[in-house]
Write a protein that holds these residues in place. Structure first.
Motif, PDB file in Angstrom:
ATOM      1  N   LEU A 108       0.812  -1.201   0.108  1.00 37.49           N
ATOM      2  CA  LEU A 108      -0.024   0.146  -0.206  1.00 37.49           C
ATOM      3  C   LEU A 108       0.841   1.248  -0.184  1.00 37.49           C
ATOM      4  N   PHE A 109       2.049   1.093   0.652  1.00 38.36           N
ATOM      5  CA  PHE A 109       2.816   2.255   0.563  1.00 38.36           C
ATOM      6  C   PHE A 109       3.676   2.639  -0.629  1.00 38.36           C
ATOM      7  N   ALA A 110       4.081   1.526  -1.344  1.00 40.56           N
ATOM      8  CA  ALA A 110       4.964   1.640  -2.401  1.00 40.56           C
ATOM      9  C   ALA A 110       3.972   2.017  -3.572  1.00 40.56           C
ATOM     10  N   SER A 111       2.873   1.692  -3.501  1.00 39.61           N
ATOM     11  CA  SER A 111       1.690   1.819  -4.540  1.00 39.61           C
ATOM     12  C   SER A 111       1.482   3.305  -4.409  1.00 39.61           C
ATOM     13  N   GLY A 112       1.630   4.115  -3.310  1.00 40.34           N
ATOM     14  CA  GLY A 112       1.095   5.517  -3.140  1.00 40.34           C
ATOM     15  C   GLY A 112      -0.374   5.342  -2.609  1.00 40.34           C
ATOM     16  N   MET A 113      -0.871   4.219  -2.285  1.00 40.42           N
ATOM     17  CA  MET A 113      -2.428   4.244  -2.033  1.00 40.42           C
ATOM     18  C   MET A 113      -2.458   4.901  -0.553  1.00 40.42           C
ATOM     19  N   ILE A 114      -1.478   4.670   0.270  1.00 41.86           N
ATOM     20  CA  ILE A 114      -1.463   4.961   1.786  1.00 41.86           C
ATOM     21  C   ILE A 114      -0.193   6.010   1.871  1.00 41.86           C
ATOM     22  N   ASP A 115      -0.313   7.048   2.457  1.00 43.00           N
ATOM     23  CA  ASP A 115       0.848   8.024   3.030  1.00 43.00           C
ATOM     24  C   ASP A 115       0.756   8.030   4.561  1.00 43.00           C
ATOM     25  N   SER A 116       1.757   8.927   4.918  1.00 43.99           N
ATOM     26  CA  SER A 116       1.563   9.006   6.448  1.00 43.99           C
ATOM     27  C   SER A 116       0.435   9.580   7.114  1.00 43.99           C
ATOM     28  N   MET A 117      -0.238  10.614   6.461  1.00 41.59           N
ATOM     29  CA  MET A 117      -1.592  10.981   7.174  1.00 41.59           C
ATOM     30  C   MET A 117      -2.544   9.763   7.069  1.00 41.59           C
ATOM     31  N   ALA A 118      -2.871   9.075   5.978  1.00 43.95           N
ATOM     32  CA  ALA A 118      -3.579   7.937   5.858  1.00 43.95           C
ATOM     33  C   ALA A 118      -3.289   6.874   6.731  1.00 43.95           C
ATOM     34  N   THR A 119      -1.844   6.820   7.082  1.00 40.79           N
ATOM     35  CA  THR A 119      -1.482   5.883   8.182  1.00 40.79           C
ATOM     36  C   THR A 119      -2.115   5.962   9.613  1.00 40.79           C
ATOM     37  N   ASP A 179      -4.209  -1.114  20.643  1.00 41.67           N
ATOM     38  CA  ASP A 179      -3.514   0.067  20.734  1.00 41.67           C
ATOM     39  C   ASP A 179      -2.409  -0.170  20.121  1.00 41.67           C
ATOM     40  N   VAL A 180      -1.796   0.680  19.041  1.00 41.38           N
ATOM     41  CA  VAL A 180      -0.777   0.766  18.197  1.00 41.38           C
ATOM     42  C   VAL A 180      -0.209   1.981  18.146  1.00 41.38           C
ATOM     43  N   PRO A 181       0.592   2.215  19.164  1.00 45.45           N
ATOM     44  CA  PRO A 181       1.273   3.605  19.158  1.00 45.45           C
ATOM     45  C   PRO A 181       2.094   3.912  17.875  1.00 45.45           C
ATOM     46  N   VAL A 182       2.068   5.023  17.511  1.00 46.21           N
ATOM     47  CA  VAL A 182       2.607   5.488  16.085  1.00 46.21           C
ATOM     48  C   VAL A 182       4.183   5.468  16.368  1.00 46.21           C
ATOM     49  N   SER A 183       4.706   5.645  17.402  1.00 42.47           N
ATOM     50  CA  SER A 183       6.116   5.509  17.784  1.00 42.47           C
ATOM     51  C   SER A 183       6.582   4.102  17.551  1.00 42.47           C
ATOM     52  N   GLU A 184       5.809   3.078  17.849  1.00 40.73           N
ATOM     53  CA  GLU A 184       6.188   1.671  17.655  1.00 40.73           C
ATOM     54  C   GLU A 184       5.727   0.889  16.321  1.00 40.73           C
ATOM     55  N   PHE A 185       5.135   1.889  15.555  1.00 33.58           N
ATOM     56  CA  PHE A 185       4.830   1.331  14.092  1.00 33.58           C
ATOM     57  C   PHE A 185       5.913   1.195  13.360  1.00 33.58           C
ATOM     58  N   ASP A 186       5.745  -0.081  12.585  1.00 34.71           N
ATOM     59  CA  ASP A 186       6.961  -0.375  11.967  1.00 34.71           C
ATOM     60  C   ASP A 186       6.246  -0.733  10.530  1.00 34.71           C
ATOM     61  N   ARG A 187       6.423   0.225   9.569  1.00 30.74           N
ATOM     62  CA  ARG A 187       6.030   0.057   8.155  1.00 30.74           C
ATOM     63  C   ARG A 187       5.927  -1.250   7.627  1.00 30.74           C
ATOM     64  N   SER A 188       7.032  -2.042   7.773  1.00 33.31           N
ATOM     65  CA  SER A 188       7.222  -3.256   7.069  1.00 33.31           C
ATOM     66  C   SER A 188       6.104  -4.453   7.433  1.00 33.31           C
ATOM     67  N   GLU A 189       5.643  -4.133   8.843  1.00 27.98           N
ATOM     68  CA  GLU A 189       4.590  -5.060   9.345  1.00 27.98           C
ATOM     69  C   GLU A 189       3.316  -4.851   9.054  1.00 27.98           C
ATOM     70  N   TRP A 190       3.359  -3.553   8.347  1.00 26.95           N
ATOM     71  CA  TRP A 190       1.838  -3.112   7.947  1.00 26.95           C
ATOM     72  C   TRP A 190       1.554  -2.727   6.555  1.00 26.95           C
ATOM     73  N   ASP A 191       2.303  -3.379   5.645  1.00 25.32           N
ATOM     74  CA  ASP A 191       2.416  -2.333   4.235  1.00 25.32           C
ATOM     75  C   ASP A 191       1.688  -3.308   3.135  1.00 25.32           C
ATOM     76  N   THR A 192       0.893  -4.395   3.633  1.00 34.39           N
ATOM     77  CA  THR A 192      -0.207  -4.976   2.605  1.00 34.39           C
ATOM     78  C   THR A 192      -1.184  -5.198   3.500  1.00 34.39           C
TER      79      THR A 192
END
Length: 77
Positions: free
Chosen positions: A27-38, A52-65
């Motif tokens: 979703l990130f590589a395709s541009g469908m989701i950006d930081s605001m959408a995240t 509870d998903v704190p943004v500070s602990e968000f790992d994009r590679s675990e949420w990219d599809t």
């Protein structure tokens, strides 16, 4: 409604795209989701599932599809 369907609907609302047949697309590589959408996605998931998903602990590679998002939400519920 099950977790998978709820996550797919949320992502479709955020992206404006039918993703149900592309659950392994990045979703990130395709541009469908950006930081605001995240941030919006995380807030919606927290409200809908009580997780509870704190943004500070968000790992994009675990949420990219969509499939990874579904699995992550299921593990946190």
């Amino acid at each position: 409604m099950n977790t998978k369907q709820a996550v797919i609907e949320l992502l479709e609302d955020l992206t404006g795209t039918d993703i149900s047949n592309n659950l392994d697309d990045n979703l990130f590589a395709s541009g469908m989701i950006d930081s605001m959408a995240t941030v919006e996605m995380l807030l919606e998931l927290q409200a809908k599932f009580g997780i509870d998903v704190p943004v500070s602990e968000f790992d994009r590679s675990e949420w990219d599809t969509p499939n990874k998002i579904i699995a992550k939400v299921e593990s946190l519920v």
